[in-house]
Design a protein around this motif. Structure first.
Motif, PDB file in Angstrom:
ATOM      1  N   PRO A 199       6.568 -46.106 -19.837  1.00  9.01           N
ATOM      2  CA  PRO A 199       6.563 -44.714 -20.273  1.00  9.01           C
ATOM      3  C   PRO A 199       7.589 -43.863 -19.527  1.00  9.01           C
ATOM      4  CG  PRO A 199       4.794 -45.027 -18.711  1.00  9.01           C
ATOM      5  CD  PRO A 199       5.488 -46.365 -18.849  1.00  9.01           C
ATOM      6  N   ASP A 240       1.334 -45.980 -24.086  1.00  8.50           N
ATOM      7  CA  ASP A 240       1.356 -45.420 -22.731  1.00  8.50           C
ATOM      8  C   ASP A 240       1.994 -44.033 -22.661  1.00  8.50           C
ATOM      9  OD1 ASP A 240       0.067 -47.633 -21.787  1.00  8.50           O
ATOM     10  OD2 ASP A 240       1.856 -48.594 -20.956  1.00  8.50           O
ATOM     11  N   GLY A 241       2.522 -43.533 -23.791  1.00  7.54           N
ATOM     12  CA  GLY A 241       2.980 -42.153 -23.825  1.00  7.54           C
ATOM     13  C   GLY A 241       4.460 -41.908 -23.651  1.00  7.54           C
ATOM     14  N   GLN A 245       5.630 -38.831 -25.771  1.00  8.56           N
ATOM     15  CA  GLN A 245       5.161 -37.560 -25.204  1.00  8.56           C
ATOM     16  C   GLN A 245       5.912 -37.223 -23.915  1.00  8.56           C
ATOM     17  OE1 GLN A 245       3.302 -40.079 -26.366  1.00  8.56           O
ATOM     18  NE2 GLN A 245       1.233 -39.426 -26.964  1.00  8.56           N
ATOM     19  N   ASN A 246       6.169 -38.220 -23.081  1.00 10.20           N
ATOM     20  CA  ASN A 246       6.890 -37.977 -21.836  1.00 10.20           C
ATOM     21  C   ASN A 246       8.314 -37.506 -22.091  1.00 10.20           C
ATOM     22  OD1 ASN A 246       4.600 -38.803 -20.519  1.00 10.20           O
ATOM     23  ND2 ASN A 246       5.423 -40.763 -19.816  1.00 10.20           N
ATOM     24  N   LYS A 300       8.171 -33.899 -23.176  1.00  5.92           N
ATOM     25  CA  LYS A 300       7.924 -33.053 -22.009  1.00  5.92           C
ATOM     26  C   LYS A 300       9.199 -32.871 -21.191  1.00  5.92           C
ATOM     27  CE  LYS A 300       5.051 -32.389 -17.909  1.00  5.92           C
ATOM     28  NZ  LYS A 300       6.218 -32.002 -17.075  1.00  5.92           N
ATOM     29  N   LEU A 312      -4.676 -44.206 -28.577  1.00  6.38           N
ATOM     30  CA  LEU A 312      -3.761 -43.165 -29.025  1.00  6.38           C
ATOM     31  C   LEU A 312      -4.485 -41.847 -29.296  1.00  6.38           C
ATOM     32  CD1 LEU A 312      -1.374 -45.123 -31.401  1.00  6.38           C
ATOM     33  CD2 LEU A 312      -0.749 -43.985 -29.263  1.00  6.38           C
ATOM     34  N   PRO A 313      -3.813 -40.730 -29.083  1.00  2.72           N
ATOM     35  CA  PRO A 313      -4.422 -39.429 -29.337  1.00  2.72           C
ATOM     36  C   PRO A 313      -4.177 -38.943 -30.762  1.00  2.72           C
ATOM     37  CG  PRO A 313      -2.302 -39.113 -28.298  1.00  2.72           C
ATOM     38  CD  PRO A 313      -2.501 -40.609 -28.421  1.00  2.72           C
ATOM     39  N   SER A 353      -3.722 -42.011 -33.852  1.00  2.00           N
ATOM     40  CA  SER A 353      -4.812 -42.994 -33.863  1.00  2.00           C
ATOM     41  C   SER A 353      -5.331 -43.236 -35.272  1.00  2.00           C
ATOM     42  CB  SER A 353      -5.955 -42.518 -32.966  1.00  2.00           C
ATOM     43  OG  SER A 353      -6.585 -41.369 -33.505  1.00  2.00           O
ATOM     44  N   SER A 407       4.500 -43.170 -34.559  1.00  2.00           N
ATOM     45  CA  SER A 407       5.554 -42.420 -33.867  1.00  2.00           C
ATOM     46  C   SER A 407       5.802 -41.089 -34.558  1.00  2.00           C
ATOM     47  CB  SER A 407       6.844 -43.238 -33.840  1.00  2.00           C
ATOM     48  OG  SER A 407       6.673 -44.446 -33.125  1.00  2.00           O
ATOM     49  N   ILE A 442       2.990 -38.581 -33.749  1.00  2.00           N
ATOM     50  CA  ILE A 442       3.103 -37.978 -32.419  1.00  2.00           C
ATOM     51  C   ILE A 442       4.176 -36.898 -32.409  1.00  2.00           C
ATOM     52  CG2 ILE A 442       3.744 -38.428 -30.017  1.00  2.00           C
ATOM     53  CD1 ILE A 442       2.527 -41.254 -30.396  1.00  2.00           C
ATOM     54  N   TYR A 459       3.866 -32.435 -32.097  1.00  2.00           N
ATOM     55  CA  TYR A 459       4.588 -31.611 -31.131  1.00  2.00           C
ATOM     56  C   TYR A 459       5.586 -30.670 -31.813  1.00  2.00           C
ATOM     57  CZ  TYR A 459       2.730 -33.949 -26.988  1.00  2.00           C
ATOM     58  OH  TYR A 459       1.900 -34.412 -25.984  1.00  2.00           O
TER      59      TYR A 459
END
Length: 251
Positions: free
Chosen positions: A64, A135-136, A139-140, A143, A180-181, A185, A205, A208, A212
């Motif tokens: 990640p 593992d994100g 998202q990372n 961010k 997964l969030p 998911s 993908s 996610i 955002y």
């Protein structure tokens, strides 16, 4: 080589290389084959019209971790590096000096463009395999961009194995759904064209990214179904496609 443009960022483009351009991965070959890869990279730079040596690669390990090139063109990350190549699965460039590149042969390649203060533009690439996705890593990356005060995020999802082809054990599907969030998911579980459990990594993908607020485009190409691309499950164990994002006014 397939090239696409961005809607919100008309000075940014993304290129997807495949069999025609040849293998662009150094880490999978040795001996005389390394020179062939380096020559292929040079040809791609010439076709894209970017500065020689501006392609920025990573040592991808299904992690990640995100590496960042700061506004001065220096590495601002804490990732391990060898020969100036970071060990990471996402790369963000806020200097506008490089053309970030991600290597894949079934995993999800994502290219992202974003607006920065003072009229600048950030670019990024993500290597989202099953593990990194869960593992994100996406998202990372987002961010890392928002930490740079990025806005107007826009992404291209490149050629990757689709849900019709990415067969996995049912336990792996169950674990992915649980890990997964949000919307990801709900869409990652799929079924192959022959009726067995599978994962739809491109749909997850996209879910996610859209949660955002990212504007998302897709190449819509399956690496296993379309022989224009290298596919690990299609017995291309050493060859890799590249997804490259670049600014046309790169200096």
């Amino acid at each position: 080589m397939r090239c696409e443009t961005f809607t919100l960022h008309p000075d940014v483009a993304v290129a997807f290389t495949g069999r025609t351009e040849g293998n662009l991965a150094v880490h999978t070959v040795e001996g005389p084959s390394v020179a062939l890869v380096l020559h292929a990279r040079t040809r791609v730079e010439q076709r894209l019209g970017v500065k020689p040596g501006s392609l920025a690669f990573m040592s991808q390990v299904h992690s990640p971790f995100v590496a960042v090139i700061d506004s001065d063109g220096a590495w601002a990350d804490t990732c391990q590096r060898e020969h100036n190549v970071p060990t990471a699965d996402a790369l963000v460039d806020v200097s506008a000096r490089y053309a970030p590149a991600v290597l894949t042969a079934d995993c999800i390649p994502i290219a992202i463009a974003a607006s920065l203060p003072a009229g600048r533009t950030a670019t990024a690439v993500v290597h989202a395999g099953r593990k990194g996705l869960i593992d994100g890593v996406i998202q990372n990356t987002l961010k890392a961009l928002t930490d740079q005060h990025a806005a107007e995020l826009e992404a291209w999802i490149g050629p990757a194995i689709c849900g019709r082809c990415y067969e996995v054990p049912q336990t792996m599907v169950t674990d992915a759904v649980a890990a997964l969030p949000g919307a990801a998911s709900e869409v990652i579980a799929s079924t192959t064209s022959w009726g067995t459990p599978s994962l739809d990594l491109p749909r997850a993908s996209r879910a996610i990214l859209e949660e955002y607020g990212v504007l998302v485009h897709e190449a819509g190409e399956c690496t296993l179904e379309n022989s224009a691309w290298y596919s690990y499950r299609g017995e291309n164990k050493h060859e890799r496609n590249a997804t490259i994002i670049y600014q046309r006014n790169i200096q």
